[in-house]
Design a protein around this motif. Structure first.
Motif, PDB file in Angstrom:
ATOM      1  N   HIS A   1       4.664   2.079   3.965  1.00  0.00           N
ATOM      2  CA  HIS A   1       6.036   1.580   4.100  1.00  0.00           C
ATOM      3  C   HIS A   1       6.424   1.500   5.562  1.00  0.00           C
ATOM      4  O   HIS A   1       6.042   2.333   6.387  1.00  0.00           O
ATOM      5  N   LYS A   2       7.210   0.478   5.886  1.00  0.00           N
ATOM      6  CA  LYS A   2       7.598   0.225   7.278  1.00  0.00           C
ATOM      7  C   LYS A   2       8.396   1.388   7.872  1.00  0.00           C
ATOM      8  O   LYS A   2       8.409   1.577   9.090  1.00  0.00           O
ATOM      9  N   ASP A   3       9.069   2.190   7.007  1.00  0.00           N
ATOM     10  CA  ASP A   3       9.842   3.314   7.537  1.00  0.00           C
ATOM     11  C   ASP A   3       8.956   4.456   8.014  1.00  0.00           C
ATOM     12  O   ASP A   3       9.440   5.356   8.704  1.00  0.00           O
ATOM     13  N   GLY A   4       7.678   4.435   7.608  1.00  0.00           N
ATOM     14  CA  GLY A   4       6.731   5.434   8.107  1.00  0.00           C
ATOM     15  C   GLY A   4       6.866   6.768   7.410  1.00  0.00           C
ATOM     16  O   GLY A   4       6.419   6.944   6.285  1.00  0.00           O
TER      17      GLY A   4
ATOM     18  N   SER B   1       0.989  -5.910   1.989  1.00  0.00           N
ATOM     19  CA  SER B   1       1.335  -6.886   3.034  1.00  0.00           C
ATOM     20  C   SER B   1       0.755  -8.264   2.743  1.00  0.00           C
ATOM     21  O   SER B   1       1.183  -9.262   3.335  1.00  0.00           O
TER      22      SER B   1
ATOM     23  N   SER C   1       8.345   8.414   3.284  1.00  0.00           N
ATOM     24  CA  SER C   1       8.573   7.233   2.441  1.00  0.00           C
ATOM     25  C   SER C   1       7.617   7.229   1.246  1.00  0.00           C
ATOM     26  O   SER C   1       7.066   6.209   0.878  1.00  0.00           O
TER      27      SER C   1
ATOM     28  N   SER D   1       2.542  10.717   8.600  1.00  0.00           N
ATOM     29  CA  SER D   1       2.708   9.400   7.986  1.00  0.00           C
ATOM     30  C   SER D   1       1.500   9.148   7.079  1.00  0.00           C
ATOM     31  O   SER D   1       0.362   9.462   7.443  1.00  0.00           O
TER      32      SER D   1
ATOM     33  N   SER E   1       6.585   3.818  -0.669  1.00  0.00           N
ATOM     34  CA  SER E   1       5.201   3.345  -0.497  1.00  0.00           C
ATOM     35  C   SER E   1       4.468   3.336  -1.837  1.00  0.00           C
ATOM     36  O   SER E   1       3.607   2.483  -2.085  1.00  0.00           O
TER      37      SER E   1
ATOM     38  N   ARG F   1       3.118 -11.225   0.039  1.00  0.00           N
ATOM     39  CA  ARG F   1       4.440 -11.758   0.377  1.00  0.00           C
ATOM     40  C   ARG F   1       4.796 -13.002  -0.444  1.00  0.00           C
ATOM     41  O   ARG F   1       5.919 -13.138  -0.929  1.00  0.00           O
TER      42      ARG F   1
ATOM     43  N   GLU G   1       5.532   0.167  -3.618  1.00  0.00           N
ATOM     44  CA  GLU G   1       4.898  -1.003  -3.011  1.00  0.00           C
ATOM     45  C   GLU G   1       3.418  -1.081  -3.391  1.00  0.00           C
ATOM     46  O   GLU G   1       2.895  -2.165  -3.678  1.00  0.00           O
TER      47      GLU G   1
END
Length: 558
Positions: free
Chosen positions: A420-423, A454, A426, A319, A430, A457, A433
């Motif tokens: 990224h939240k999917d780890g 993060s 990604s 990750s 990522s 938002r 983002e």
């Protein structure tokens, strides 16, 4: 060993010659040339020369003959052969003593032996010897080139050089990092390269006494802790690729043949470094293309992708935190502080040092890193673990930027950071983002800041709202006159409001931040109220203006 005086003495033409001094060094003294010289010697005699003389002009003056002999000794000649029987009948004992004391071989030749015959025979022997040396040097050249073409390394080259010359040899790259060494004292090399303390003195080129081989003009002599060694640059297209360092027992080992071998070694080493650089550049391009494709294209991570990454030294199963940096300079001077300052190398050097510090920081933190560059943008993937990604990212970037501030003048990097939240797998998401965080951070905070995805938002929420037609209409109605005023008058009232809002409507703090007089700021604020028909002391009006400004600025990012 080349042609020696002993070899010449054994020739039939020299059958009647008598060695009067220096017999102990007959087998050691080499002969590179032969000539006929009478007083004065001046600079007509070279090292390792066989000197023939009748002694004319010195026959009645022993002191003059002694000075003539001293000049021959000073020149480095191997032999002084006097033709006796006309001008000199017996070689004086004082001359013979000078020869013994200075390892000059002195020969008594009968007057009847013609110099022309000696010259012819000896020159033929020298020619044959040189031909054999050239053949030997050519064979070594072929062997060295074959080494490189067959994939052998610098250590094999240094081993062969030692085998052929019996001289300790070391090879370094252009950063003076030792890449190969055969029998050179490692401590001497460490002192020479500045790794440990010691005395290093470079001897001026004018003080280096060698033969006429062309390579001697490039040789550098050093005395290191009372030990003498020599250095030759390894050049390719006039660019230094490295250095050949060698330590003979004395200068006499550096014969014409040895210098020919070293010259061929320089060619082989240059070819090796060129080949190495080409391989390295190819690997860099492959890595860059792979990472850029990974970041900027939404591709599935297949077994083939994983295998390709592994071949390039990347483990894609981990990750990763993605960091996107935009590189800029605070100053116009883009030269490196402590590194390569050559014109035209700024971009290459900058990326090289950033890449180097990224790799080093990753190693110190025991985390894998992947990095690439494109159009002033650096993309970094840092291995993630159970620690909060903000903490890990700040620790990593602190280490990178601390070193870069020492290496690069005026460099400034703005960062957008995301995981990224999917780890796993990604990379594209990522990157998107992190890129979004970078763009938002530049608009909201300016250059040189770190923005975490993060923390954006509210900005992303506003971005979603900005696409609503009704909201876009409200923003336009609210800011249209303000935008037109700024554009027409070349003012920046919107920026003034942003800073005013940042300091919670505190006039004094805002004036200081904008470097304005208090009255000038109040004039600007009245202009904002007049153009928008909103009151800056009314909370609803203030909220509407702030929301409109933020939506307008976010719209500019798209």
């Amino acid at each position: 060993m080349g042609l020696t005086v002993k070899d010449i003495i054994q020739l039939p033409i020299m059958e009647t010659a008598k060695v009067k001094a220096g017999r102990a060094v007959l087998n050691e003294k080499e002969v590179d040339w032969i000539s006929v010289i009478e007083t004065p010697v001046e600079n007509f005699v070279r090292s390792n020369e066989f000197v023939l003389s009748t002694g004319i002009g010195c026959e009645n003056d022993p002191l003059l003959l002694e000075e003539f002999t001293k000049d021959v000794i000073q020149s480095g000649a191997s032999v002084l052969a006097f033709a006796t029987g006309r001008y000199i009948y017996d070689i004086p004992d004082r001359i013979l003593q000078l020869g013994e004391q200075n390892d000059l071989i002195i020969i008594d030749l009968p007057w009847e032996v013609r110099f022309g015959d000696i010259l012819q025979v000896v020159l033929e022997e020298i020619s044959q010897e040189k031909k054999a040396e050239r053949q030997q040097a050519e064979e070594i050249r072929q062997e060295l080139i074959t080494f490189v073409l067959n994939g052998k390394g610098l250590q094999e080259i240094s081993n062969l050089l030692y085998q052929k010359t019996n001289i300790p040899i070391a090879i370094s790259d252009h950063n003076k990092r030792i890449r190969a060494n055969h029998d050179v004292d490692p401590h001497l090399l460490d002192v020479f390269n500045g790794k440990v303390d010691g005395q290093v003195q470079q001897i001026p080129q004018t003080d280096i006494q060698f033969s006429e081989h062309p390579l001697y003009h490039h040789i550098e002599e050093f005395v290191i802790d009372q030990q003498t060694c020599y250095q030759l640059p390894i050049l390719s297209n006039q660019k230094k690729q490295g250095y050949l360092i060698f330590k003979p027992d004395d200068r006499h080992q550096l014969t014409w043949l040895v210098m020919n071998i070293l010259e061929h070694a320089l060619t082989a080493c240059a070819l090796y470094f060129l080949q190495e650089n080409a391989i390295e550049m190819t690997e860099i391009r492959l890595k860059d293309n792979f990472l850029l494709d990974l970041a900027k294209n939404e591709n599935d991570i297949t077994k083939q992708t994983l295998s390709k990454g592994q071949l390039l030294g990347y483990d894609l199963t981990k990750s990763y935190i993605c960091m996107v940096g935009e590189i800029s300079f605070i100053e116009t001077n883009k030269q490196l502080k402590k590194t390569d300052r050559s014109a035209g190398s700024s971009l290459h050097s900058r990326n090289y040092y950033i890449q180097k510090e990224i790799t080093q920081a990753g190693e110190l933190l025991n985390r894998s890193t992947m990095a690439t560059f494109e159009d002033g943008e650096v993309i970094v993937y840092l291995e993630a673990d159970h620690h909060p990604y903000m903490e890990a990212s700040n620790q990593f970037l602190d280490m990178v930027e601390r070193r870069l501030n020492d290496l690069l003048a005026g460099i400034e990097i703005s960062w957008g950071i995301a995981i990224h939240k999917d780890g796993h797998y990604s990379f594209h998401k990522s990157y998107q983002e992190a890129k979004t965080a970078l763009d938002i951070g530049k608009q909201q905070y300016g250059k040189g800041e770190r923005t975490f995805f993060s923390d954006t938002r509210i900005n992303r929420l506003l971005m979603a709202l900005s696409h609503d037609p009704d909201i876009s209409s409200i923003v336009k109605d609210t800011l249209e006159k303000l935008i037109e005023y700024d554009k027409k008058r070349q003012t920046d009232l919107i920026h003034t409001f942003i800073v005013y809002n940042k300091y919670n409507s505190n006039v004094s703090q805002t004036a200081r931040a904008l470097n304005l007089h208090r009255q000038s700021l109040l004039h600007r604020l009245r202009n904002i109220e007049h153009l928008t028909q909103l009151s800056l002391v009314d909370s609803d009006d203030l909220f509407l203006l702030e929301l409109s400004v933020r939506l307008w600025m976010l719209k500019k990012l798209e």
